[in-house]
Design an enzyme around this catalytic site. Structure first.
Site, PDB file in Angstrom:
ATOM      1  N   THR A 136       6.677  -7.964 -11.959  1.00 24.04           N
ATOM      2  CA  THR A 136       6.776  -6.680 -11.270  1.00 24.04           C
ATOM      3  C   THR A 136       8.059  -5.938 -11.629  1.00 24.04           C
ATOM      4  O   THR A 136       9.067  -6.569 -11.972  1.00 24.04           O
ATOM      5  CB  THR A 136       6.749  -6.934  -9.747  1.00 24.04           C
ATOM      6  OG1 THR A 136       7.088  -5.744  -9.062  1.00 24.04           O
ATOM      7  CG2 THR A 136       7.733  -8.018  -9.326  1.00 24.04           C
ATOM      8  N   ASP A 137       8.012  -4.612 -11.472  1.00 20.95           N
ATOM      9  CA  ASP A 137       9.234  -3.818 -11.677  1.00 20.95           C
ATOM     10  C   ASP A 137      10.252  -4.043 -10.554  1.00 20.95           C
ATOM     11  O   ASP A 137      11.418  -3.687 -10.687  1.00 20.95           O
ATOM     12  CB  ASP A 137       8.905  -2.329 -11.797  1.00 20.95           C
ATOM     13  CG  ASP A 137       8.168  -1.743 -10.597  1.00 20.95           C
ATOM     14  OD1 ASP A 137       7.893  -2.477  -9.631  1.00 20.95           O
ATOM     15  OD2 ASP A 137       7.870  -0.522 -10.623  1.00 20.95           O
ATOM     16  N   GLU A 138       9.797  -4.659  -9.429  1.00 19.40           N
ATOM     17  CA  GLU A 138      10.697  -4.816  -8.277  1.00 19.40           C
ATOM     18  C   GLU A 138      11.872  -5.744  -8.583  1.00 19.40           C
ATOM     19  O   GLU A 138      12.869  -5.730  -7.860  1.00 19.40           O
ATOM     20  CB  GLU A 138       9.927  -5.328  -7.055  1.00 19.40           C
ATOM     21  CG  GLU A 138       8.819  -4.389  -6.650  1.00 19.40           C
ATOM     22  CD  GLU A 138       8.383  -4.511  -5.193  1.00 19.40           C
ATOM     23  OE1 GLU A 138       9.058  -5.209  -4.420  1.00 19.40           O
ATOM     24  OE2 GLU A 138       7.375  -3.893  -4.850  1.00 19.40           O
ATOM     25  N   TYR A 162      10.272 -11.280  -1.710  1.00 18.58           N
ATOM     26  CA  TYR A 162       9.204 -11.215  -2.718  1.00 18.58           C
ATOM     27  C   TYR A 162       9.793 -11.011  -4.114  1.00 18.58           C
ATOM     28  O   TYR A 162       9.510 -11.792  -5.037  1.00 18.58           O
ATOM     29  CB  TYR A 162       8.216 -10.086  -2.387  1.00 18.58           C
ATOM     30  CG  TYR A 162       7.349  -9.688  -3.571  1.00 18.58           C
ATOM     31  CD1 TYR A 162       6.401 -10.565  -4.091  1.00 18.58           C
ATOM     32  CD2 TYR A 162       7.511  -8.448  -4.197  1.00 18.58           C
ATOM     33  CE1 TYR A 162       5.625 -10.213  -5.192  1.00 18.58           C
ATOM     34  CE2 TYR A 162       6.739  -8.081  -5.294  1.00 18.58           C
ATOM     35  CZ  TYR A 162       5.806  -8.971  -5.790  1.00 18.58           C
ATOM     36  OH  TYR A 162       5.043  -8.633  -6.878  1.00 18.58           O
ATOM     37  N   LYS A 166       9.869 -13.475  -7.448  1.00 18.07           N
ATOM     38  CA  LYS A 166       9.294 -13.104  -8.755  1.00 18.07           C
ATOM     39  C   LYS A 166      10.383 -13.173  -9.834  1.00 18.07           C
ATOM     40  O   LYS A 166      10.123 -13.603 -10.965  1.00 18.07           O
ATOM     41  CB  LYS A 166       8.694 -11.686  -8.701  1.00 18.07           C
ATOM     42  CG  LYS A 166       7.444 -11.550  -7.855  1.00 18.07           C
ATOM     43  CD  LYS A 166       6.248 -12.346  -8.356  1.00 18.07           C
ATOM     44  CE  LYS A 166       5.691 -11.841  -9.671  1.00 18.07           C
ATOM     45  NZ  LYS A 166       4.445 -12.566 -10.042  1.00 18.07           N
TER      46      LYS A 166
HETATM   47  P1  NAD Z   1      -2.935 -10.282  -4.609  1.00 16.91           P
HETATM   48  O1  NAD Z   1      -2.102 -10.681  -3.435  1.00 16.91           O
HETATM   49  O2  NAD Z   1      -3.994  -9.264  -4.428  1.00 16.91           O
HETATM   50  O3  NAD Z   1      -3.647 -11.576  -5.229  1.00 16.91           O
HETATM   51  C1  NAD Z   1      -2.970 -12.779  -5.385  1.00 16.91           C
HETATM   52  C2  NAD Z   1      -4.009 -13.862  -5.661  1.00 16.91           C
HETATM   53  O4  NAD Z   1      -3.306 -15.106  -5.854  1.00 16.91           O
HETATM   54  C3  NAD Z   1      -4.985 -14.088  -4.493  1.00 16.91           C
HETATM   55  O5  NAD Z   1      -6.299 -14.183  -4.984  1.00 16.91           O
HETATM   56  C4  NAD Z   1      -4.541 -15.417  -3.882  1.00 16.91           C
HETATM   57  O6  NAD Z   1      -5.607 -16.153  -3.315  1.00 16.91           O
HETATM   58  C5  NAD Z   1      -3.967 -16.123  -5.116  1.00 16.91           C
HETATM   59  N1  NAD Z   1      -2.958 -17.136  -4.751  1.00 16.91           N
HETATM   60  C6  NAD Z   1      -1.929 -17.002  -3.875  1.00 16.91           C
HETATM   61  N2  NAD Z   1      -1.249 -18.170  -3.788  1.00 16.91           N
HETATM   62  C7  NAD Z   1      -1.860 -19.044  -4.633  1.00 16.91           C
HETATM   63  C8  NAD Z   1      -1.617 -20.394  -4.989  1.00 16.91           C
HETATM   64  N3  NAD Z   1      -0.609 -21.091  -4.450  1.00 16.91           N
HETATM   65  N4  NAD Z   1      -2.423 -20.975  -5.911  1.00 16.91           N
HETATM   66  C9  NAD Z   1      -3.459 -20.283  -6.458  1.00 16.91           C
HETATM   67  N5  NAD Z   1      -3.753 -19.011  -6.132  1.00 16.91           N
HETATM   68  C10 NAD Z   1      -2.951 -18.396  -5.231  1.00 16.91           C
HETATM   69  O7  NAD Z   1      -1.890  -9.849  -5.722  1.00 16.91           O
HETATM   70  P2  NAD Z   1      -2.014  -8.702  -6.838  1.00 16.91           P
HETATM   71  O8  NAD Z   1      -1.559  -7.429  -6.249  1.00 16.91           O
HETATM   72  O9  NAD Z   1      -3.324  -8.797  -7.486  1.00 16.91           O
HETATM   73  O10 NAD Z   1      -0.881  -9.183  -7.849  1.00 16.91           O
HETATM   74  C11 NAD Z   1      -1.179 -10.075  -8.913  1.00 16.91           C
HETATM   75  C12 NAD Z   1       0.096 -10.343  -9.702  1.00 16.91           C
HETATM   76  O11 NAD Z   1       0.593  -9.126 -10.237  1.00 16.91           O
HETATM   77  C13 NAD Z   1       1.244 -10.916  -8.860  1.00 16.91           C
HETATM   78  O12 NAD Z   1       1.918 -11.857  -9.641  1.00 16.91           O
HETATM   79  C14 NAD Z   1       2.123  -9.717  -8.565  1.00 16.91           C
HETATM   80  O13 NAD Z   1       3.455 -10.121  -8.387  1.00 16.91           O
HETATM   81  C15 NAD Z   1       1.936  -8.902  -9.828  1.00 16.91           C
HETATM   82  N6  NAD Z   1       2.096  -7.444  -9.701  1.00 16.91           N
HETATM   83  C16 NAD Z   1       1.420  -6.754  -8.735  1.00 16.91           C
HETATM   84  C17 NAD Z   1       1.533  -5.359  -8.685  1.00 16.91           C
HETATM   85  C18 NAD Z   1       0.776  -4.546  -7.671  1.00 16.91           C
HETATM   86  O14 NAD Z   1       1.001  -3.329  -7.575  1.00 16.91           O
HETATM   87  N7  NAD Z   1      -0.121  -5.111  -6.896  1.00 16.91           N
HETATM   88  C19 NAD Z   1       2.347  -4.704  -9.606  1.00 16.91           C
HETATM   89  C20 NAD Z   1       3.047  -5.455 -10.558  1.00 16.91           C
HETATM   90  C21 NAD Z   1       2.897  -6.829 -10.615  1.00 16.91           C
HETATM   91  O1  DAU Z   2       6.178  -2.167  -7.809  1.00 16.91           O
HETATM   92  C1  DAU Z   2       5.226  -3.187  -7.955  1.00 16.91           C
HETATM   93  C2  DAU Z   2       4.939  -3.787  -6.600  1.00 16.91           C
HETATM   94  O2  DAU Z   2       4.130  -2.840  -5.907  1.00 16.91           O
HETATM   95  C3  DAU Z   2       4.241  -5.138  -6.668  1.00 16.91           C
HETATM   96  O3  DAU Z   2       5.099  -6.059  -7.267  1.00 16.91           O
HETATM   97  C4  DAU Z   2       3.860  -5.614  -5.261  1.00 16.91           C
HETATM   98  O4  DAU Z   2       3.124  -6.814  -5.359  1.00 16.91           O
HETATM   99  C5  DAU Z   2       3.013  -4.538  -4.615  1.00 16.91           C
HETATM  100  O5  DAU Z   2       2.694  -4.922  -3.283  1.00 16.91           O
HETATM  101  C6  DAU Z   2       3.738  -3.209  -4.610  1.00 16.91           C
HETATM  102  O6  DAU Z   2       4.899  -3.265  -3.742  1.00 16.91           O
HETATM  103  P1  DAU Z   2       5.312  -2.044  -2.787  1.00 16.91           P
HETATM  104  O7  DAU Z   2       6.128  -2.578  -1.698  1.00 16.91           O
HETATM  105  O8  DAU Z   2       5.853  -0.910  -3.575  1.00 16.91           O
HETATM  106  O9  DAU Z   2       3.814  -1.610  -2.298  1.00 16.91           O
HETATM  107  P2  DAU Z   2       3.247  -1.212  -0.863  1.00 16.91           P
HETATM  108  O10 DAU Z   2       1.852  -0.754  -1.078  1.00 16.91           O
HETATM  109  O11 DAU Z   2       3.494  -2.259   0.162  1.00 16.91           O
HETATM  110  O12 DAU Z   2       4.143   0.049  -0.485  1.00 16.91           O
HETATM  111  C7  DAU Z   2       4.234   1.182  -1.330  1.00 16.91           C
HETATM  112  C8  DAU Z   2       5.261   2.134  -0.704  1.00 16.91           C
HETATM  113  O13 DAU Z   2       4.727   2.648   0.522  1.00 16.91           O
HETATM  114  C9  DAU Z   2       6.580   1.481  -0.334  1.00 16.91           C
HETATM  115  O14 DAU Z   2       7.639   2.411  -0.538  1.00 16.91           O
HETATM  116  C10 DAU Z   2       6.451   1.188   1.161  1.00 16.91           C
HETATM  117  C11 DAU Z   2       5.560   2.332   1.636  1.00 16.91           C
HETATM  118  N1  DAU Z   2       4.657   2.010   2.777  1.00 16.91           N
HETATM  119  C12 DAU Z   2       3.859   0.903   2.657  1.00 16.91           C
HETATM  120  C13 DAU Z   2       2.983   0.564   3.668  1.00 16.91           C
HETATM  121  C14 DAU Z   2       2.107  -0.661   3.554  1.00 16.91           C
HETATM  122  C15 DAU Z   2       4.592   2.838   3.873  1.00 16.91           C
HETATM  123  O15 DAU Z   2       5.289   3.865   3.962  1.00 16.91           O
HETATM  124  N2  DAU Z   2       3.724   2.500   4.877  1.00 16.91           N
HETATM  125  C16 DAU Z   2       2.933   1.393   4.831  1.00 16.91           C
HETATM  126  O16 DAU Z   2       2.186   1.142   5.808  1.00 16.91           O
END
Ligand code: NAD
Ligand code: DAU
Length: 358
Positions: A136-138, A162, A166
């Site tokens: 992630t970019d975080e 989180y 990562k």
């Molecule tokens: P998600 O939470 O939707 O899915 C995570 C999956 O991992 C789930 O299916 C869960 O059951 C599985 N999991 C959790 N713990 C586990 C374990 N111990 N063993 C096996 N499986 C397990 O997450 P996502 O949003 O799809 O993110 C996927 C990946 O991409 C993550 O590594 C996250 O850090 C990264 N990522 C997410 C975003 C985003 O915007 N969602 C952006 C950049 C990177």
């Molecule tokens: O940047 C990549 C990341 O993006 C991934 O690594 C994470 O797994 C993914 O969850 C996401 O993280 P964020 O914290 O940016 O996403 P989230 O959807 O939780 O929130 C997006 C923005 O919106 C953040 O600034 C917080 C704000 N927010 C979020 C929620 C859930 C609100 O204002 N209200 C809300 O209820």
């Protein structure tokens, strides 16, 4: 010609993971695809239902911390490629309880890397083996409005449990290349959105609350910025990194779409007002409610994706307005997918995070 692969996809029942599994099966129909997922609250096997009868597809319910299970899968499936997406992924949950994040994101990633290294050694270190660590970019921390976007050389400065977990796993993936020569690759991507996104995240949460006529909780002043990328564009980026990325390298992936949270929520309200037939409250913008800020809330993320564009020819294809329209349509036409996810357990989580507005 692309190499045919036997790929293990961890976290394949989650949001990005399931989109990636569908992408891989479409783009590489001859490949063996094995999904390992623990089916936590965020994992949903139904996301993969259409693949269950596919002869090249196998789903395994299991934990990435379970070393004997991973050893067995790598060996019996003769895996040559790992796409590691399993993680605890929600920042707000990491603030409420960091333990699971350290276990899965750090210990689980280590377990997979070490198992894959032993498997690679046992096979005499084949050149085509790949381990893609999806991150992630975080990990880069928070930008001010005038800072340049994150590049691959931006120092790590994670601010939440989180992102710290990562960052730890990124360092392990990097160290396994530098110390052992294991062909690892790392991607650091911005915020994704699209189908199968769990209701706790900003975009699905707002879509669902608009449909239910519930308050739309915007943290703080709503001026935090995220760089949004449609999930299929991310899947394509992961694909090119596996096929053509240089082992040991990191690639930043982003949408070049910086949007302030409040603006994004307003866009969703307007789209819902236009596309949803019977909203309980309309115009939806009147549901917007400012709530207590997330502790340690990063102000701005932005990605410089020049490296993946110039070296691997990847660019996002979906604009924000197009992607949001598709996403809103998807949540409108998939109530049977998201309604069961609003379980008593989810409501308890929601009440904890949004106690001011719940
Ligand atoms: P998600 O939470 O939707 O899915 C995570 C999956 O991992 C789930 O299916 C869960 O059951 C599985 N999991 C959790 N713990 C586990 C374990 N111990 N063993 C096996 N499986 C397990 O997450 P996502 O949003 O799809 O993110 C996927 C990946 O991409 C993550 O590594 C996250 O850090 C990264 N990522 C997410 C975003 C985003 O915007 N969602 C952006 C950049 C990177
Ligand atoms: O940047 C990549 C990341 O993006 C991934 O690594 C994470 O797994 C993914 O969850 C996401 O993280 P964020 O914290 O940016 O996403 P989230 O959807 O939780 O929130 C997006 C923005 O919106 C953040 O600034 C917080 C704000 N927010 C979020 C929620 C859930 C609100 O204002 N209200 C809300 O209820």
């Amino acid at each position: 010609m692309t190499q045919s692969r036997r790929i293990l996809i961890t976290g394949g029942a989650g949001f990005i993971g399931s989109n990636f599994v569908h992408h891989w099966c479409r783009q590489h129909p001859g490949d063996r695809v094995v999904v390992l997922d623990a089916l936590t609250y965020a994992g949903n096997r139904a996301n993969l239902a259409s693949l269950e009868s596919h002869p090249q597809f196998r789903f395994v319910a299991g934990d990435i911390c379970d070393r004997p299970l991973i050893d067995q899968l790598l060996r019996e499936e003769a895996i040559d490629t790992v796409a590691h997406l399993a993680a605890e992924s929600h920042v707000d949950r990491s603030i409420l309880g960091p333990d699971a994040f350290i276990r899965t994101n750090v210990v689980g990633s280590f377990t997979l890397l070490e198992a894959f290294r032993q498997h690679w050694l046992a096979q005499q270190q084949p050149e085509h083996f790949r381990f893609l660590h999806v991150s992630t970019d975080e990990v880069y921390g928070s930008l001010s409005p005038t800072d340049p976007a994150f590049s691959e050389t931006t120092p790590y400065a994670p601010n939440s449990p989180y992102s710290a977990s990562k960052a730890g796993s990124d360092h392990l993936a990097r160290a396994y290349f530098h110390t052992y020569g294991l062909p690892t690759l790392i991607t650091n991507c911005s915020n994704n959105y699209g189908p199968y996104h769990f209701p706790e995240k900003l975009i699905p949460l707002m879509c669902i609350n608009i449909l239910m006529g519930k308050a739309l909780p915007v943290y703080g002043d709503g001026q935090n910025v995220r760089d949004w990328l449609y999930v299929e564009d991310h899947c394509q980026a992961l694909d090119v990194v596996i096929q053509r990325g240089q082992p040991g390298e990191t690639y930043n992936v982003g949408g070049n779409n910086e949007v302030k949270n409040l603006e994004l929520v307003e866009m969703l309200c307007d789209l819902m007002d236009e596309l949803a037939p019977d909203l309980p409250i309309k115009p939806s913008r009147q549901l917007i409610t400012f709530v207590k800020d997330r502790p340690g809330h990063d102000r701005r993320y932005a990605i410089n994706a020049t490296k993946i564009r110039t070296e691997l020819g990847w660019e996002p294809q979906v604009t924000v307005s197009e992607g949001l329209q598709k996403t809103v349509q998807w949540y409108l036409s998939h109530r049977e997918w998201w309604q069961p996810l609003l379980s008593p357990e989810y409501q308890a989580y929601y009440a904890k995070v949004y106690s001011e507005t719940a």
